[in-house]
Design a protein around this motif. Structure first.
Motif, PDB file in Angstrom:
ATOM      1  N   VAL A  40      49.573  27.379  32.114  1.00 19.73           N
ATOM      2  CA  VAL A  40      48.198  27.857  31.868  1.00 19.73           C
ATOM      3  C   VAL A  40      46.917  25.969  32.656  1.00 19.73           C
ATOM      4  O   VAL A  40      46.962  26.388  32.005  1.00 19.73           O
TER       5      VAL A  40
ATOM      6  N   SER B  51      43.597  25.714  35.176  1.00 18.08           N
ATOM      7  CA  SER B  51      42.850  25.976  36.116  1.00 18.08           C
ATOM      8  C   SER B  51      42.858  25.970  36.963  1.00 18.08           C
ATOM      9  O   SER B  51      43.063  24.164  37.796  1.00 18.08           O
TER      10      SER B  51
ATOM     11  N   PHE C 215      50.970  28.429  35.747  1.00 17.46           N
ATOM     12  CA  PHE C 215      50.164  29.140  36.191  1.00 17.46           C
ATOM     13  C   PHE C 215      48.941  29.010  36.553  1.00 17.46           C
ATOM     14  O   PHE C 215      48.460  28.272  35.545  1.00 17.46           O
TER      15      PHE C 215
ATOM     16  N   THR D 174      45.386  29.640  37.072  1.00 15.42           N
ATOM     17  CA  THR D 174      44.186  30.528  37.461  1.00 15.42           C
ATOM     18  C   THR D 174      42.606  30.110  38.223  1.00 15.42           C
ATOM     19  O   THR D 174      42.768  28.814  38.452  1.00 15.42           O
TER      20      THR D 174
ATOM     21  N   PRO E 195      44.777  34.651  36.773  1.00 16.31           N
ATOM     22  CA  PRO E 195      45.844  34.267  37.308  1.00 16.31           C
ATOM     23  C   PRO E 195      46.373  33.967  39.174  1.00 16.31           C
ATOM     24  O   PRO E 195      45.847  35.367  38.870  1.00 16.31           O
TER      25      PRO E 195
END
Length: 82
Positions: free
Chosen positions: A3, A5, A26, A28, A33
């Motif tokens: 993940v 940001s 992913f 975000t 997400p």
């Protein structure tokens, strides 16, 4: 699954692309997400797509094909086909 940001993604897109070769990334926005980055191979496998002729012809490392060398001594005249 990794993940990033949105801010981290924007600051180091190259890192996200490197990770995406191995696993989906992913991205975000405010902790939720919003996007997924993955390799083209993973996408094709997921979507059931196969490589196109254009993809195969664009493969790096392929040398040019010498069509004259493939048929030594042969000549072609389109009038012969009529």
């Amino acid at each position: 699954m990794k993940v990033f940001s949105s801010r981290d993604f924007n600051q180091d897109v190259s890192q996200a692309k490197r990770v995406a070769r191995l696993e989906p990334v992913f991205v975000t926005d405010r902790g939720r997400p919003t996007h997924v980055l993955m390799s083209i191979e993973a996408y094709r496998q997921l979507s059931g797509q196969t490589e196109t002729l254009v993809d195969l012809l664009a493969m790096p490392g392929l040398g040019e094909i010498d069509f004259d060398a493939a048929r030594p001594g042969e000549t072609w005249d389109r009038r012969e086909l009529s």
